[in-house]
Design an enzyme around this catalytic site. Structure first.
Site, PDB file in Angstrom:
ATOM      1  N   ASN A 216       0.853  -1.197   0.000  1.00  0.00           N
ATOM      2  CA  ASN A 216       0.000   0.000   0.000  1.00  0.00           C
ATOM      3  C   ASN A 216       0.882   1.239   0.000  1.00  0.00           C
ATOM      4  O   ASN A 216       2.106   1.140   0.035  1.00  0.00           O
ATOM      5  CB  ASN A 216      -0.966  -0.031   1.187  1.00  0.00           C
ATOM      6  CG  ASN A 216      -0.219  -0.015   2.501  1.00  0.00           C
ATOM      7  OD1 ASN A 216       0.447   0.949   2.847  1.00  0.00           O
ATOM      8  ND2 ASN A 216      -0.293  -1.126   3.241  1.00  0.00           N
ATOM      9  N   ASP A 284      -4.477  -5.833   5.273  1.00  0.00           N
ATOM     10  CA  ASP A 284      -5.533  -6.616   5.927  1.00  0.00           C
ATOM     11  C   ASP A 284      -5.472  -8.087   5.518  1.00  0.00           C
ATOM     12  O   ASP A 284      -5.815  -8.962   6.290  1.00  0.00           O
ATOM     13  CB  ASP A 284      -6.904  -6.037   5.558  1.00  0.00           C
ATOM     14  CG  ASP A 284      -7.110  -4.681   6.200  1.00  0.00           C
ATOM     15  OD1 ASP A 284      -6.742  -4.553   7.385  1.00  0.00           O
ATOM     16  OD2 ASP A 284      -7.589  -3.754   5.527  1.00  0.00           O
ATOM     17  N   ASP A 312      -4.419  -8.957  13.385  1.00  0.00           N
ATOM     18  CA  ASP A 312      -4.575  -7.531  13.696  1.00  0.00           C
ATOM     19  C   ASP A 312      -3.632  -7.228  14.861  1.00  0.00           C
ATOM     20  O   ASP A 312      -3.862  -7.640  15.998  1.00  0.00           O
ATOM     21  CB  ASP A 312      -6.035  -7.229  14.050  1.00  0.00           C
ATOM     22  CG  ASP A 312      -6.271  -5.724  14.143  1.00  0.00           C
ATOM     23  OD1 ASP A 312      -5.447  -5.029  14.777  1.00  0.00           O
ATOM     24  OD2 ASP A 312      -7.266  -5.253  13.560  1.00  0.00           O
ATOM     25  N   ILE A 313      -2.569  -6.504  14.560  1.00  0.00           N
ATOM     26  CA  ILE A 313      -1.522  -6.261  15.565  1.00  0.00           C
ATOM     27  C   ILE A 313      -2.046  -5.368  16.686  1.00  0.00           C
ATOM     28  O   ILE A 313      -1.844  -5.642  17.872  1.00  0.00           O
ATOM     29  CB  ILE A 313      -0.282  -5.643  14.880  1.00  0.00           C
ATOM     30  CG1 ILE A 313       0.247  -6.639  13.849  1.00  0.00           C
ATOM     31  CG2 ILE A 313       0.794  -5.281  15.897  1.00  0.00           C
ATOM     32  CD1 ILE A 313       1.122  -6.046  12.787  1.00  0.00           C
ATOM     33  N   LYS A 349     -11.218  -2.343  18.555  1.00  0.00           N
ATOM     34  CA  LYS A 349      -9.833  -2.821  18.693  1.00  0.00           C
ATOM     35  C   LYS A 349      -9.440  -3.006  20.158  1.00  0.00           C
ATOM     36  O   LYS A 349      -8.474  -3.680  20.464  1.00  0.00           O
ATOM     37  CB  LYS A 349      -8.866  -1.821  18.058  1.00  0.00           C
ATOM     38  CG  LYS A 349      -9.144  -1.542  16.591  1.00  0.00           C
ATOM     39  CD  LYS A 349      -8.332  -2.434  15.703  1.00  0.00           C
ATOM     40  CE  LYS A 349      -8.474  -2.004  14.247  1.00  0.00           C
ATOM     41  NZ  LYS A 349      -7.645  -2.796  13.349  1.00  0.00           N
TER      42      LYS A 349
HETATM   43  O1  C5P Z   1      -8.712  -1.782  10.851  1.00  0.00           O
HETATM   44  P1  C5P Z   1      -7.874  -0.672  10.368  1.00  0.00           P
HETATM   45  O2  C5P Z   1      -6.768  -1.120   9.437  1.00  0.00           O
HETATM   46  O3  C5P Z   1      -8.634   0.473   9.770  1.00  0.00           O
HETATM   47  O4  C5P Z   1      -7.192  -0.092  11.690  1.00  0.00           O
HETATM   48  C1  C5P Z   1      -6.141   0.786  11.684  1.00  0.00           C
HETATM   49  C2  C5P Z   1      -5.330   0.627  12.931  1.00  0.00           C
HETATM   50  O5  C5P Z   1      -5.112  -0.743  13.218  1.00  0.00           O
HETATM   51  C3  C5P Z   1      -3.954   1.231  12.788  1.00  0.00           C
HETATM   52  O6  C5P Z   1      -3.521   1.631  14.073  1.00  0.00           O
HETATM   53  C4  C5P Z   1      -3.133   0.056  12.290  1.00  0.00           C
HETATM   54  O7  C5P Z   1      -1.758   0.207  12.588  1.00  0.00           O
HETATM   55  C5  C5P Z   1      -3.753  -1.088  13.063  1.00  0.00           C
HETATM   56  N1  C5P Z   1      -3.722  -2.379  12.387  1.00  0.00           N
HETATM   57  C6  C5P Z   1      -2.896  -3.379  12.856  1.00  0.00           C
HETATM   58  N2  C5P Z   1      -2.905  -4.620  12.282  1.00  0.00           N
HETATM   59  C7  C5P Z   1      -3.725  -4.873  11.235  1.00  0.00           C
HETATM   60  C8  C5P Z   1      -4.560  -3.875  10.735  1.00  0.00           C
HETATM   61  C9  C5P Z   1      -4.534  -2.630  11.333  1.00  0.00           C
HETATM   62  O8  C5P Z   1      -2.148  -3.147  13.816  1.00  0.00           O
HETATM   63  N3  C5P Z   1      -3.700  -6.073  10.687  1.00  0.00           N
END
Ligand code: C5P
Length: 407
Positions: A216, A284, A312-313, A349
């Site tokens: 991205n 994602d 999702d970290i 989250k």
């Molecule tokens: O769900 P989304 O991508 O919109 O959320 C954004 C937030 O989640 C950001 O802080 C991003 O660093 C974190 N994130 C993450 N791991 C993922 C997806 C998003 O840590 N796989």
């Protein structure tokens, strides 16, 4: 303007290199001494063609150190001691030549040796012809030095001694005094000392096969700036970064990764931490069963790529448990209805704060240097004015420090 009271009792080692601006360094010595700074000077051979050792000696009221091989200099004060018995090294004027020697790690005269041997911070005040300053070599040297933590004041725009106009004039003595006071003020403001922080930044690359990947447009600018800002406030920072074009920020431990799964593993290795800021644009999805051989055009049409969800970290780090950082901050990049979506994201989250920004086309947030954000906490929303990403980072780091105040 920084408060100059902080300068009293500080020790500065001033390196004067060979440039016409060296005459301003005499004024700089006076202004520093007036404020209670002890100034000891190193004069390069070229520097001594612009100002006399006698003037420097009279103004510093100390020996002027000039020669790497001088028995007198060495017996009075070895170059290692010289470089360490100071709170700050200031190079003014910093010529193109000396910056190049510093960047290259040379030790071919006393000035360069002292700058290589020091374990103290270094502030440079570049001074040179505009073309020399703008030359790709000088710009690359300066960027490299800054990525290693060297501080800079100037150069200013103006008419040069050679009658050309542009950036290259050394900062004025009082601007350098201000920069020195600013350095000492920042150094004494370390509210996050003793705190550990993890910051994620940049995109992730998810392989399709050994030569192709899904990625991205994240530049990593905001995340890197946050890591640097937390480190400036004294935190011990591990920056987990996807592939970016940015230099590693000074003062942080940087772990370079490519995929989301590697990013998660690196974050988990960096635990325990007090603070986690997830600024990375994590993919994602990744390709399910990425090929370990290059996919070929075999006439059977394009391959069907099956995607599977990445971990999702942010959500993982936010999960309650023994190692959950006390403060977990996520980002929400939205293209409309920013506050509604971001508030929902905070709950989903399980993080403590969300920094929400509008990345609609036309805002220039992606890859740009400015950002307009809202800080969403349990007790409400703070909308910040548009400002450079560095300033957003500083303000966020101050907010983090505020959270830990008194804890
Ligand atoms: O769900 P989304 O991508 O919109 O959320 C954004 C937030 O989640 C950001 O802080 C991003 O660093 C974190 N994130 C993450 N791991 C993922 C997806 C998003 O840590 N796989």
């Amino acid at each position: 303007m920084a408060d100059h009271a902080i300068l009293a009792g500080k020790r500065v080692l001033l390196v004067i290199a060979g440039g016409i601006a060296a005459y301003k360094s005499l004024e700089l010595i006076r202004r520093l001494r007036e404020r209670g700074v002890t100034v000891r000077a190193v004069l390069t051979e070229a520097g001594a063609r612009f100002v006399t050792p006698l003037s420097v000696q009279a103004l510093t009221e100390d020996t002027v150190y000039r020669d790497l091989w001088s028995l007198t200099d060495e017996s009075e004060m070895g170059h290692i001691r010289l470089s360490r018995e100071a709170d700050l090294l200031v190079v003014a004027p910093a010529t193109a030549n000396l910056l190049a020697r510093m960047a290259g790690g040379m030790a071919d005269d006393l000035a360069a040796t002292v700058l290589l041997a020091t374990d103290k911070p270094v502030l440079v005040a570049p001074a040179m012809n505009v073309r020399m300053w703008q030359h790709a070599a000088t710009q690359a040297n300066m960027a490299l030095l800054e990525s290693r933590g060297v501080l800079r004041v100037g150069p200013n725009d103006g008419v040069m001694a050679c009658n050309e106009y542009g950036p290259g004039r050394m900062a004025e003595p009082m601007e350098i005094v201000d920069a020195i006071a600013g350095f000492f003020a920042a150094e004494s403001h370390r509210p996050l000392a003793g705190r550990r922080a993890i910051v994620t930044s940049g995109p992730t690359h998810e392989p399709i096969d050994p030569v192709r990947y899904i990625a991205n447009r994240s530049s990593g600018k905001q995340g890197h700036a946050i890591a640097a800002a937390l480190a400036t406030l004294g935190a011990e920072v591990t920056l987990v970064s996807g592939p970016t074009r940015l230099p590693d920020p000074a003062g942080c431990k940087v772990v370079h990764i490519e995929t989301a799964r590697e990013m998660l593993a690196a974050c988990e290795t960096a635990l325990p931490a007090d603070i986690a800021v997830c600024a990375a644009a994590v993919a994602d999805w990744r390709v399910d069963g990425a090929s370990d051989r290059k996919l070929k055009k075999d006439g059977g049409g394009p391959p069907a790529l099956a995607l599977t969800e990445n971990p999702d970290i942010l959500a993982t780090l936010s999960r309650p448990g023994e190692h959950r950082p006390a403060l977990v901050v996520g980002f929400a990049a939205e293209t409309g209805d920013v506050l509604t979506y971001a508030t929902a994201k905070r709950a989903r989250k399980g993080c403590d704060w969300i920094v929400a920004n509008d990345v609609s086309p036309g805002t220039g947030t992606f890859g740009g240097s400015d950002n307009t954000v809202h800080l969403i906490r349990a007790d409400g929303v703070e909308s910040w004015p548009t400002m450079p990403k560095d300033a957003v980072a500083t303000r966020l780091a101050e907010a983090v420090a505020g959270y830990f105040e008194g804890k």
